[in-house]
Every structure is written in structure tokens, then in C-alpha cells.
Scaffold this motif. Structure first.
Motif, PDB file in Angstrom:
ATOM      1  N   SER A  72       0.838  -1.193   0.000  1.00 34.11           N
ATOM      2  CA  SER A  72       0.000   0.000   0.000  1.00 34.11           C
ATOM      3  C   SER A  72       0.875   1.247   0.000  1.00 34.11           C
ATOM      4  O   SER A  72       1.882   1.311   0.694  1.00 34.11           O
ATOM      5  CB  SER A  72      -0.884  -0.022   1.239  1.00 34.11           C
ATOM      6  OG  SER A  72      -1.850   0.973   1.150  1.00 34.11           O
ATOM      7  N   GLY A  73       0.503   2.197  -0.819  1.00 33.06           N
ATOM      8  CA  GLY A  73       1.212   3.468  -0.825  1.00 33.06           C
ATOM      9  C   GLY A  73       2.462   3.494  -1.676  1.00 33.06           C
ATOM     10  O   GLY A  73       3.260   4.418  -1.568  1.00 33.06           O
ATOM     11  N   GLY A 131       2.494   3.850  -4.852  1.00 29.49           N
ATOM     12  CA  GLY A 131       2.302   4.717  -6.015  1.00 29.49           C
ATOM     13  C   GLY A 131       1.613   4.075  -7.205  1.00 29.49           C
ATOM     14  O   GLY A 131       1.650   4.616  -8.299  1.00 29.49           O
ATOM     15  N   LYS A 132       0.933   2.951  -6.992  1.00 33.34           N
ATOM     16  CA  LYS A 132       0.296   2.265  -8.118  1.00 33.34           C
ATOM     17  C   LYS A 132      -0.845   3.108  -8.692  1.00 33.34           C
ATOM     18  O   LYS A 132      -0.942   3.306  -9.907  1.00 33.34           O
ATOM     19  CB  LYS A 132      -0.231   0.896  -7.662  1.00 33.34           C
ATOM     20  CG  LYS A 132       0.832   0.025  -6.999  1.00 33.34           C
ATOM     21  CD  LYS A 132       0.289  -1.297  -6.536  1.00 33.34           C
ATOM     22  CE  LYS A 132      -0.778  -1.223  -5.474  1.00 33.34           C
ATOM     23  NZ  LYS A 132      -0.313  -0.814  -4.146  1.00 33.34           N
ATOM     24  N   THR A 133      -1.706   3.585  -7.786  1.00 33.56           N
ATOM     25  CA  THR A 133      -2.813   4.417  -8.252  1.00 33.56           C
ATOM     26  C   THR A 133      -2.287   5.687  -8.901  1.00 33.56           C
ATOM     27  O   THR A 133      -2.776   6.108  -9.964  1.00 33.56           O
ATOM     28  CB  THR A 133      -3.732   4.762  -7.074  1.00 33.56           C
ATOM     29  OG1 THR A 133      -4.276   3.559  -6.558  1.00 33.56           O
ATOM     30  CG2 THR A 133      -4.856   5.673  -7.508  1.00 33.56           C
ATOM     31  N   THR A 134      -1.272   6.265  -8.289  1.00 36.06           N
ATOM     32  CA  THR A 134      -0.682   7.470  -8.852  1.00 36.06           C
ATOM     33  C   THR A 134      -0.213   7.229 -10.280  1.00 36.06           C
ATOM     34  O   THR A 134      -0.467   8.031 -11.182  1.00 36.06           O
ATOM     35  CB  THR A 134       0.507   7.913  -7.979  1.00 36.06           C
ATOM     36  OG1 THR A 134       0.057   8.087  -6.643  1.00 36.06           O
ATOM     37  CG2 THR A 134       1.090   9.212  -8.485  1.00 36.06           C
TER      38      THR A 134
HETATM   39  N1  LIG Z   1      -3.485  13.695  -3.733  1.00 33.94           N
HETATM   40  C1  LIG Z   1      -2.415  13.349  -3.001  1.00 33.94           C
HETATM   41  N2  LIG Z   1      -1.719  14.278  -2.321  1.00 33.94           N
HETATM   42  C2  LIG Z   1      -0.637  13.941  -1.600  1.00 33.94           C
HETATM   43  N3  LIG Z   1      -0.172  12.699  -1.480  1.00 33.94           N
HETATM   44  C3  LIG Z   1      -0.813  11.719  -2.127  1.00 33.94           C
HETATM   45  C4  LIG Z   1      -1.970  11.989  -2.925  1.00 33.94           C
HETATM   46  N4  LIG Z   1      -2.395  10.830  -3.457  1.00 33.94           N
HETATM   47  C5  LIG Z   1      -1.545   9.883  -3.023  1.00 33.94           C
HETATM   48  N5  LIG Z   1      -0.599  10.417  -2.239  1.00 33.94           N
HETATM   49  C6  LIG Z   1       0.516   9.703  -1.610  1.00 33.94           C
HETATM   50  O1  LIG Z   1       1.277   9.097  -2.628  1.00 33.94           O
HETATM   51  C7  LIG Z   1       1.684   7.797  -2.239  1.00 33.94           C
HETATM   52  C8  LIG Z   1       1.211   6.792  -3.264  1.00 33.94           C
HETATM   53  O2  LIG Z   1      -0.201   6.753  -3.239  1.00 33.94           O
HETATM   54  P1  LIG Z   1      -1.028   5.794  -4.180  1.00 33.94           P
HETATM   55  O3  LIG Z   1      -2.463   6.077  -3.957  1.00 33.94           O
HETATM   56  O4  LIG Z   1      -0.516   5.916  -5.550  1.00 33.94           O
HETATM   57  O5  LIG Z   1      -0.641   4.374  -3.581  1.00 33.94           O
HETATM   58  P2  LIG Z   1      -1.128   2.931  -4.019  1.00 33.94           P
HETATM   59  O6  LIG Z   1       0.065   2.171  -4.400  1.00 33.94           O
HETATM   60  O7  LIG Z   1      -2.225   3.028  -4.996  1.00 33.94           O
HETATM   61  O8  LIG Z   1      -1.658   2.364  -2.630  1.00 33.94           O
HETATM   62  P3  LIG Z   1      -2.895   1.380  -2.364  1.00 33.94           P
HETATM   63  O9  LIG Z   1      -2.413   0.033  -2.720  1.00 33.94           O
HETATM   64  O10 LIG Z   1      -3.123   1.532  -0.902  1.00 33.94           O
HETATM   65  O11 LIG Z   1      -4.032   1.865  -3.189  1.00 33.94           O
HETATM   66  C9  LIG Z   1       1.139   7.558  -0.853  1.00 33.94           C
HETATM   67  O12 LIG Z   1       2.158   7.803   0.072  1.00 33.94           O
HETATM   68  C10 LIG Z   1       0.039   8.586  -0.720  1.00 33.94           C
HETATM   69  O13 LIG Z   1      -0.059   9.004   0.611  1.00 33.94           O
END
Ligand SMILES: Nc1ncnc2c1ncn2[C@@H]1O[C@H](COP(=O)(O)OP(=O)(O)OP(=O)(O)O)[C@@H](O)[C@H]1O
Ligand SMILES: [Mg+2]
Lengths: 262, 285
Positions: free
Chosen positions: A37-38, A40-43
Motif C-alpha cells: 500500500s502506498g 504509487g500504483k494508483t498514482t
Molecule cells: N493527492 C495526493 N496528495 C498527496 N499525497 C498523495 C496523494 N495521493 C496519493 N498520495 C501519496 O502518494 C503515495 C502513493 O499513493 P497511491 O495512492 O498511488 O498508492 P497505491 O500504491 O495506490 O496504494 P494502495 O495500494 O493503498 O491503493 C502515498 O504515500 C500517498 O499518501
């Protein structure tokens, strides 16, 4: 071919969500992004979809640099995100704006058949189960025939039965036009079931840790040995990425861990 | 989940698909709930008791006329056509005031809800104006617009404006970002985004705002007609007081209640098809 070159994303609050991502996905390939988690996949998906801007680096689709949402890129979010005021039919047709009414009808009907919801065409999203809603969301993305389809943990909120059937539906739709697919998942089984390649990511800052090829023949036999060993390989890579040493791999434990990895 | 159960799950995809697609749930036909009639019990009982009390000379009934006399007054007023003149005068004022106030509320609410600069520009002033009790405008409106229709309609419009403005602006600000992103993914232009996503998304809250605006419209029409009118249900009230006709006052009050309820129901049922998709408890209320 989808190319990510030195892609970085730093959010306004200073969070380094992605740092120097380099990745090439060729046409028709299914790539699974896996990681804690976190990381950056969604990003990453949001950058490709054009919903956010990269801080540095470039995204190219067939050598065309992308800036902003592109007609050839579709996305399915973690939640169905159906428009509650449109029927199932109209939700699927939402992206078919410049298409003639007859063709729209044909394409939506075909998609409805593919996801097995023909008889639900005129219902409201609120009257569908979670799995049915997610199928509609997948159909909505597929019906515009995107070259690249981004899926952000589309099945994570569903139970194993529903997920298995949705994998079938997804592959059924994919077979038709063979779009490039980037699939984010928490589930190793899911990655091995669907993907040609698994990309293991690491957090803080989000980066690619490892790549594993999953070149099993389709349709995949989920009980066979090659499947098992692929699952094990991905799990090992994941464990390494989390810096937790892998102790005495035991088949049954592995399987459980695979299913309940998150 | 054990490995065995899982492989069973994988291998029975047909079954899984069937599980994922339950048959259409049949909507239960709503049967009439007789308890709804309980609401009538108290008023009818009180009316009958009062009627009996006056009839048998226990109460005098001069200041509080028995129901039969109120009904007779209503009938008499409607037979001479007088009632309808007054009803129509009141209704016309409410409609014109409501349309003007609601239109302005929608326009300003949409501006301030969807354009940040417009919000910084408009909202503080409008919020300050909102703090003024609307009735306080009456002397000014009379000075500016005279004592006839214009000042009355203006007062009603002001009363309708604020709830509609607040409701629309708030509704737009609270639209789910996730749904807006769906619009972005399909590259909708600003105009199409507004029409295909924002408008339907704010509709339910907008209708609630219009409803409360309409309610205030009826409130302010009474105030407007108090300040000097030759017709209208408010005039009937004042006239009844000055002439010492409590039955006329009560008849006007009843007419107000019916009129307000009918207008509200028309608004609710007329717009129901627009918000049928809503997943709320209202359907069950
Ligand atoms: N809009 C935002 N503003 C600031 N930080 C953000 C924002 N969106 C995500 N982050 C941060 O960027 C990092 C990556 O977030 P992301 O949502 O891409 O993770 P992820 O891999 O999709 O996690 P998960 O598996 O929990 O969905 C995290 O540390 C999150 O806190
Ligand atoms: Mg995520």
C-alpha cells in the motif's frame, strides 16, 4: 506500445509518490503492477490516464507524448463509479458520444452480452450488486475500444467467487480487441491469472523493484504446477521488496498467503 | 480459504457467474398502510368535540367558530367567486416571486458553486444580505416600488432567493470528485461536463432547495399582503380581523394550508421522474 520514461510524481505536499519509473508495455500485453500500500500504483495509473500531471518524465503512446486524457486510454477505477442517474445501458454508452445511435446500441448490447447483464440493461446502478456494478464499469471502459486499458484494483472489494468470474469476463472482453492492459492488484493469484508480466513496486519513493515474466499458456490452469511456481516467484519477489526474509516456503502456506496477501 | 475450496471455486466458474448475477429482485407491491389514517384522528376528534360543544351551548363559538361555520364561510366565499379571486391573487404573487427568486438563486448559486473567483466575489456579499431579516426590506421596497404588486413580488423573490442560492451552491460544491473524473476520462468539454455530470448530480439537492424556497414564498406572501392589499388570502386575514370575522380568518388559514400543500406536492411529484434513480430512503418514507 506504451512507454513510461523517467516518470516522477511529487505531490503538492512533498510526498514522493513515484520516482524515475521506466516501463515499456507492448501492444496487447497485460502487465500487473503489484506492491504494498502506498507505493504509487494508483498514482501511476492516474498519470497514464491523464488525470494528474507528472512532475518529471514523459508518457508516450505509440511515440505520441500524452498530456491529459486520451481517447485511446480507458480506465476502470477501484470503485465502479457508475453514474447513478443513468441506466446500465446508458452508463456503458457514456463514452460513445460521437457514435451513431444504431452503432451505439449494437456495441453496448454486445458488451452487455459479454458481461452477462443483458437483462439488466434498463436497471439503475443502485439495483445492482457490487460485482455487477464493477462489470458495468469494465464494459463502459471496453466499449470505446481503447488501445490501453488501465485497471486499478477493480476486483479488490469482491469475494473470491465473484472475482474469478470477473476474471473470465475481463479476459473474454480482452480477447476481442487485445488492448494493452495495465492492471494494479494486491492479489498475486490475480496477477498470475491475468498478466503476461508482473511489475513489483516498492514504496517511499514509489519505484519498480522487479519484473517477472509470467508467460503461461492461456487459458491458464490455476491448479497446475506452472501456475503454482509463478505464484511462488511473485511472492518471493514481493517479500524481498518488503525486506522480510522468506522462511521455509511451504506450499499450503504459500497458497493461503497468495489469496490473502494484502 | 483453503487450497481445496479455492480450486473448487476456480473450477466452477459457471456457478460463480450465477452467484454474481442474482435474479431480478421482485419489488414488493406496497400495500396501503391504514395507520396513515391515524393522523386524521386528532384533528377530526377536536373538530367534532368543538362542534358539539358549540351546538349544545357549552361554548359560545363567537371568537372560535365551530367547524361547520368555517366550512359554510368557505363555501359562501367560493360561491360568490370571492375566494377564487383571493386565491388566484395570492397564487400569482407566489408564482411570479418564486420564479424570479428561484431563477436568480439558481444563476448565482451556479456561478458561486462552479467558479471559484465568482464565489470569492459574490458569496460574502450575499451572506451578509442573508443576515438581514427579509421583512426588514418592506419599507424600502414600498418606497422604491410602490405599494402595489411590484413590492410584494420583490419581497417574495428575496425570500425565495436565499435558500435556493445556498442549496444550489452547496450542491455543486459537494458533487463527488470521483464522478467528475469519469467525465474527464471521457474528455467531456466544460459544457458537456456541466450538462452530463454536474447537472444531474446536483438535481436532488437543487429540488430540495426549490422546495424550501417555495415554502418561504408562501410565508412571505402573507407578510406582503399584510402590508396593504385589496385582494389575496392575506387580505382576507386582515379583513377578517378588522371586521371581527374569525370564521373568515380561519377559512383563509385553511385555504393557505391547502394551497401550500398542493403547490409543494406538485413540485415534488412533478420532479419525481428526474430523481427516480436516487438511492435514498425517501422512497420508503
Ligand atoms: N493527492 C495526493 N496528495 C498527496 N499525497 C498523495 C496523494 N495521493 C496519493 N498520495 C501519496 O502518494 C503515495 C502513493 O499513493 P497511491 O495512492 O498511488 O498508492 P497505491 O500504491 O495506490 O496504494 P494502495 O495500494 O493503498 O491503493 C502515498 O504515500 C500517498 O499518501
Ligand atoms: Mg491505490
Amino acid at each position: 506500445m506504451l512507454n513510461l520514461e523517467h516518470l516522477s510524481k511529487i505531490y503538492a505536499d512533498g510526498t514522493r509518490a513515484l520516482s524515475d519509473i521506466n516501463l515499456s508495455v507492448h501492444e496487447g500485453e497485460i502487465v500487473a503492477l503489484i506492491g504494498g500500500s502506498g507505493c504509487g500504483k494508483t498514482t501511476l495509473l492516474r498519470l497514464i490516464a491523464g488525470l494528474d500531471r507528472a512532475s518529471a518524465g514523459a508518457i508516450r503512446l505509440d511515440d505520441e507524448p500524452l498530456s491529459g486524457p486520451h481517447p485511446a486510454i480507458g480506465i476502470v477505477f477501484q470503485e465502479p463509479r457508475l453514474l447513478p442517474w443513468l441506466t446500465v445501458f446508458d452508463n456503458i454508452a457514456f463514452g460513445l458520444d460521437g457514435v451513431s445511435a444504431a452503432e451505439r446500441k449494437g456495441r453496448v448490447h454486445h458488451a452487455l452480452e459479454k458481461i452477462g447483464l443483458v437483462e439488466h440493461a434498463d436497471r439503475w446502478p443502485r439495483d445492482l450488486s457490487g460485482g455487477q456494478q464493477q462489470r458495468v464499469a469494465i464494459a463502459r471502459a471496453f466499449v470505446t475500444n481503447p488501445k490501453v486499458l488501465l485497471l486499478d484494483e477493480p476486483f479488490s472489494a469482491l469475494d473470491a467467487f465473484t472475482r474469478a468470474s470477473l476474471h473470465e469476463h475481463l479476459l473474454g472482453l480482452w480477447e476481442e480487441t487485445r488492448p494493452t492492459v495495465v492492471l494494479v492488484t494486491h492479489d498475486v493469484q490475480e496477477a498470475v491469472t491475468l498478466a503476461d508480466r508482473a511489475i513489483v513496486m516498492q514504496p517511499k519513493p514509489g519505484r519498480i523493484f522487479d519484473e517477472l515474466s509470467l508467460s503461461l499458456a492461456r487459458p491458464r490452469d490455476k491448479t497446475g504446477l506452472p501456475f503454482e511456481s509463478s505464484v511462488r516467484r511473485v511472492l518471493t519477489a514481493l517479500d524481498q521488496s518488503l525486506n522480510t526474509p522468506h522462511k521455509q516456503p511451504q506450499r499450503e502456506k504459500d497458497r493461503q498467503a497468495a489469496a490473502l496477501w494484502w | 480459504m483453503t487450497g481445496q475450496a479455492e480450486s473448487q471455486a476456480w473450477s466452477s466458474l459457471k456457478g460463480a457467474a450465477a452467484l454474481a448475477a442474482p435474479p431480478l429482485a421482485e419489488r414488493k407491491r406496497r400495500t396501503f398502510d391504514w395507520r396513515l389514517l391515524l393522523g386524521f384522528l386528532l384533528p377530526v376528534l377536536i373538530a367534532l368535540l368543538w362542534e358539539a360543544a358549540v351546538h349544545f351551548g357549552i361554548a359560545q363559538g363567537r371568537l372560535v367558530p365551530p367547524p361547520s361555520r368555517i366550512v359554510a364561510t368557505l363555501l359562501a366565499l367560493s360561491e360568490t367567486g370571492e375566494l377564487w379571486t383571493h386565491v388566484w391573487a395570492t397564487l400569482w404573487r407566489v408564482i411570479v416571486g418564486f420564479v424570479i427568486g428561484a431563477a436568480a438563486g439558481i444563476v448565482f448559486g451556479a456561478l458561486s458553486g462552479s467558479i471559484r473567483t465568482a464565489r470569492y466575489l459574490l458569496d460574502p456579499t450575499l451572506q451578509a444580505l442573508r443576515a438581514i431579516p427579509s421583512i426588514a426590506w418592506v419599507p424600502l421596497f414600498i418606497l422604491w416600488l410602490g405599494i402595489f404588486e411590484a413590492s410584494k413580488v420583490a419581497l417574495i423573490a428575496v425570500g425565495v432567493f436565499f435558500p435556493v442560492y445556498l442549496g444550489i451552491a452547496g450542491a455543486i460544491l459537494s458533487v463527488d470528485r470521483k464522478l467528475v473524473e469519469v467525465g474527464h476520462v471521457f474528455r467531456l468539454s466544460r459544457l458537456k461536463l456541466a450538462r452530463r455530470i454536474l447537472l444531474p448530480a446536483v438535481l436532488p439537492e437543487a429540488l430540495i432547495a426549490l422546495r424550501s424556497g417555495l415554502g418561504l414564498g408562501f410565508m412571505f406572501v402573507v407578510a406582503a399582503e399584510f402590508m396593504g392589499a385589496s385582494e389575496g388570502l392575506g387580505y382576507l386575514l386582515v379583513d377578517g380581523q378588522q371586521m371581527g370575522k374569525p370564521d373568515q380568518i380561519l377559512a383563509a388559514i385553511i385555504a393557505f394550508a391547502l394551497l401550500g400543500k398542493i403547490a409543494d406536492s406538485l413540485l415534488v411529484y412533478g420532479t419525481r421522474p428526474l430523481v427516480r434513480w436516487q438511492d435514498t430512503v425517501r422512497e420508503r418514507l
